[in-house]
Scaffold this motif. Structure first.
Motif, short mmCIF file in Angstrom:
data_model
loop_
_atom_site.label_atom_id
_atom_site.label_comp_id
_atom_site.label_asym_id
_atom_site.label_seq_id
_atom_site.Cartn_x
_atom_site.Cartn_y
_atom_site.Cartn_z
N LEU A 217 0.36 7.03 7.20
CA LEU A 217 -0.80 7.84 6.81
C LEU A 217 -1.60 7.05 5.80
CD1 LEU A 217 0.66 11.43 6.27
CD2 LEU A 217 -0.48 10.53 8.29
N LEU A 218 -2.88 6.94 6.01
CA LEU A 218 -3.72 6.15 5.13
C LEU A 218 -4.33 7.00 4.03
CD1 LEU A 218 -3.22 4.22 7.48
CD2 LEU A 218 -5.57 3.44 7.29
N HIS A 219 -3.51 7.89 3.49
CA HIS A 219 -3.90 8.69 2.32
C HIS A 219 -2.60 9.20 1.69
CE1 HIS A 219 -3.04 12.63 4.22
NE2 HIS A 219 -3.51 12.07 5.33
N PRO A 220 -2.62 9.55 0.40
CA PRO A 220 -1.37 9.90 -0.29
C PRO A 220 -0.94 11.35 -0.12
CG PRO A 220 -3.19 9.80 -1.84
CD PRO A 220 -3.76 9.39 -0.50
N GLY A 221 -1.82 12.23 0.23
CA GLY A 221 -1.48 13.65 0.29
C GLY A 221 -0.72 14.03 1.54
N PRO A 222 -0.37 15.33 1.65
CA PRO A 222 0.34 15.80 2.85
C PRO A 222 -0.55 15.69 4.08
CG PRO A 222 -0.31 17.67 1.47
CD PRO A 222 -0.60 16.43 0.68
N PRO A 223 0.06 15.50 5.24
CA PRO A 223 -0.73 15.37 6.47
C PRO A 223 -1.25 16.71 6.95
CG PRO A 223 1.59 15.34 7.00
CD PRO A 223 1.51 15.37 5.49
N THR A 224 -2.36 16.68 7.64
CA THR A 224 -2.84 17.88 8.31
C THR A 224 -2.01 18.08 9.58
OG1 THR A 224 -4.44 16.70 9.68
CG2 THR A 224 -5.18 17.41 7.49
N GLN B 49 0.81 -1.20 0.00
CA GLN B 49 0.00 0.00 0.00
C GLN B 49 0.86 1.27 0.00
OE1 GLN B 49 -2.92 -1.47 -0.91
NE2 GLN B 49 -3.95 0.01 0.41
N CYS B 50 2.11 1.17 0.49
CA CYS B 50 2.99 2.33 0.58
C CYS B 50 3.94 2.43 -0.61
CB CYS B 50 3.79 2.28 1.88
SG CYS B 50 2.80 2.52 3.37
N ARG B 51 3.65 1.75 -1.70
CA ARG B 51 4.50 1.88 -2.90
C ARG B 51 4.46 3.33 -3.40
NH1 ARG B 51 -0.30 -0.49 -4.29
NH2 ARG B 51 -1.44 0.52 -6.02
N ALA B 52 5.33 3.64 -4.34
CA ALA B 52 5.50 5.03 -4.77
C ALA B 52 4.19 5.69 -5.18
CB ALA B 52 6.51 5.09 -5.91
N ASP B 53 3.34 4.97 -5.88
CA ASP B 53 2.07 5.55 -6.34
C ASP B 53 0.90 4.99 -5.55
OD1 ASP B 53 2.30 3.00 -7.29
OD2 ASP B 53 1.45 3.43 -9.26
N GLY B 54 1.18 4.43 -4.37
CA GLY B 54 0.14 3.78 -3.59
C GLY B 54 -0.71 4.76 -2.79
N PRO B 55 -1.78 4.25 -2.20
CA PRO B 55 -2.72 5.10 -1.48
C PRO B 55 -2.28 5.46 -0.07
CG PRO B 55 -3.50 2.85 -1.46
CD PRO B 55 -2.26 2.84 -2.30
N TRP B 56 -1.24 4.78 0.46
CA TRP B 56 -0.75 5.06 1.80
C TRP B 56 0.68 5.58 1.74
CZ3 TRP B 56 -2.18 0.01 4.93
CH2 TRP B 56 -3.58 -0.16 4.93
N GLN B 57 1.19 6.01 2.87
CA GLN B 57 2.58 6.45 2.97
C GLN B 57 3.08 6.23 4.38
OE1 GLN B 57 3.06 10.87 2.86
NE2 GLN B 57 0.82 10.93 2.62
N GLN B 58 4.38 5.90 4.47
CA GLN B 58 5.00 5.80 5.79
C GLN B 58 5.47 7.19 6.17
OE1 GLN B 58 7.72 2.59 6.52
NE2 GLN B 58 8.82 3.72 8.11
N PHE B 59 4.89 7.75 7.24
CA PHE B 59 5.19 9.11 7.64
C PHE B 59 6.37 9.17 8.61
CE2 PHE B 59 4.27 12.90 10.33
CZ PHE B 59 4.49 13.85 9.35
N LEU B 60 6.38 8.24 9.57
CA LEU B 60 7.46 8.08 10.53
C LEU B 60 7.71 6.59 10.69
CD1 LEU B 60 6.34 10.66 13.27
CD2 LEU B 60 8.38 10.85 11.83
N PRO B 61 8.85 6.18 11.20
CA PRO B 61 9.09 4.75 11.39
C PRO B 61 7.95 4.08 12.17
CG PRO B 61 11.11 5.97 11.77
CD PRO B 61 10.03 6.99 11.60
N GLY B 62 7.30 3.14 11.53
CA GLY B 62 6.23 2.42 12.20
C GLY B 62 4.91 3.16 12.28
N VAL B 63 4.81 4.32 11.63
CA VAL B 63 3.58 5.12 11.65
C VAL B 63 3.21 5.47 10.21
CG1 VAL B 63 2.43 7.21 12.50
CG2 VAL B 63 4.20 6.09 13.89
#
Length: 348
Positions: free
Chosen positions: A57-64, A41-55
């Motif tokens: 974000l379940l969306h691709p955009g910047p965090p609030t 899910q955290c692949r380059a064009d995926g819908p999620w992103q790893q924001f911090l080690p072990g944490v």
């Protein structure tokens, strides 16, 4: 798949909206999401992103800003915590893992912003968010999370549902990373003028973190104490007027006729021989010497038959009616005391 898509048959509705978009590895696993699935899910064009080690974000955009705060707290909670004797290292059914332990809290500039400081930057402008953790927690700063360790954790205050360090501690942590004297002075001044805390609490924290050896901090503290005294004097004038106390002579020096100087006072009622002094002392490096001089003056005046009333800025702010009663009682008791030694009253 987007962030509203169920992760597993177990629903996420029991989590807050922000928590639904910020989850740890353990939380994802609890919802049936494997490590491999998380990586996919955290692949380059995926819908999620790893924001911090072990944490994550379940969306691709910047965090609030709220997501960043929650993510930093979740990251800080991941560090191993020393367990007291007899407590299992792993959570059990009777010991559920909490999303954020009570010993993790936001501090520094981010905390001051949450406390409502106008002089603190807006949350989106902060590159780093300071998080306070126990000294023995094995955790490094990462991404926007800057870890600050302490041997003595303060009790957190809940602000917008987040654990936040009390203002004096947050202020000291912020000042530790600031070199701009003007910014430091604005923050310290707002802490007192805005009624967030008492100067003594601020200076105590600055001293505890050994920040009073920095010239720009010392200058800001001097301004802080001057600001505090000015505010306390205004409250004192208002208390005397509003509670119908007889007018004293303000800001005077006392001397024995042809003799030594006895000391300065904030207010003095000559007919009743009642003196009032604002106790605006704050913990400083030479506080022992200051306290000795302070006690010496009080003892000398009382030996001469002068009643000395000490009032703190905090008591003037929180209980002015009670302080007025103390002064009125001292004035009324003058008739039952032996006359005081005659002293010369001079403007200060």
């Amino acid at each position: 798949m987007n962030h509203n898509t169920p992760l597993s048959p177990r629903p996420l509705s029991h989590l807050a909206e922000t928590h639904r978009r910020v989850l740890t590895t353990a939380q994802l696993r609890a919802h049936g999401v494997s490590a491999a699935k998380t990586t996919e899910q955290c692949r380059a064009d995926g819908p999620w992103q790893q924001f911090l080690p072990g944490v994550f974000l379940l969306h691709p955009g910047p965090p609030t800003s709220e997501e960043r705060l929650h993510a930093v707290l979740m990251y800080a909670a991941r560090g191993p915590v020393p367990q007291p004797a007899g407590v299992p290292a792993q959570p059990t059914a009777r010991q559920p893992r909490r999303p954020v332990p009570a010993d993790v809290m936001i501090t520094g500039l981010a905390a001051l912003t949450l406390h409502g400081f106008a002089a603190a930057p807006a949350l989106p402008a902060l590159e780093k968010i300071d998080v306070l953790v126990p000294r023995l927690r094995r955790l490094r700063s990462a991404g926007c999370a800057r870890v600050r360790r302490t041997a003595e954790l303060p009790a957190p205050e809940m602000v917008t549902g987040l654990p936040v360090a009390p203002v004096p501690r947050a202020l000291a942590d912020a000042v530790a990373g600031l070199r701009d004297a003007a910014v430091v002075q604005r923050l310290l001044t707002e802490a007192v003028r805005g009624g967030h805390c008492e100067p003594a609490a601020v200076v105590r924290e600055l001293s505890r973190q050994r920040l009073l050896n920095r010239p720009h901090v010392v200058d800001a503290v001097d301004s802080l104490l001057a600001e505090s005294r000015s505010i306390a004097e205004d409250r004192l004038y208002r208390m005397v007027a509003e509670h119908g106390l007889p007018d004293p002579v303000w800001n005077v020096d006392l001397r024995l006729p042809g003799g030594p100087h006895l000391g300065g006072l904030d207010a003095y009622w000559p007919d009743e021989a009642v003196a009032l002094e604002l106790d605006t002392r704050a913990p400083r490096q030479n506080d022992d010497a200051l306290w000795t001089e302070y006690a010496r003056k009080r003892e000398l005046l009382e030996r001469l038959g002068i009643t000395v009333v000490h009032v703190t800025p905090k008591k003037l702010r929180d209980a002015p009616a009670q302080q007025a009663t103390v002064i009125r009682t001292a004035l009324m008791a003058a008739a039952d005391r032996d006359p005081a030694v005659y002293v010369v009253v001079l403007p200060r």
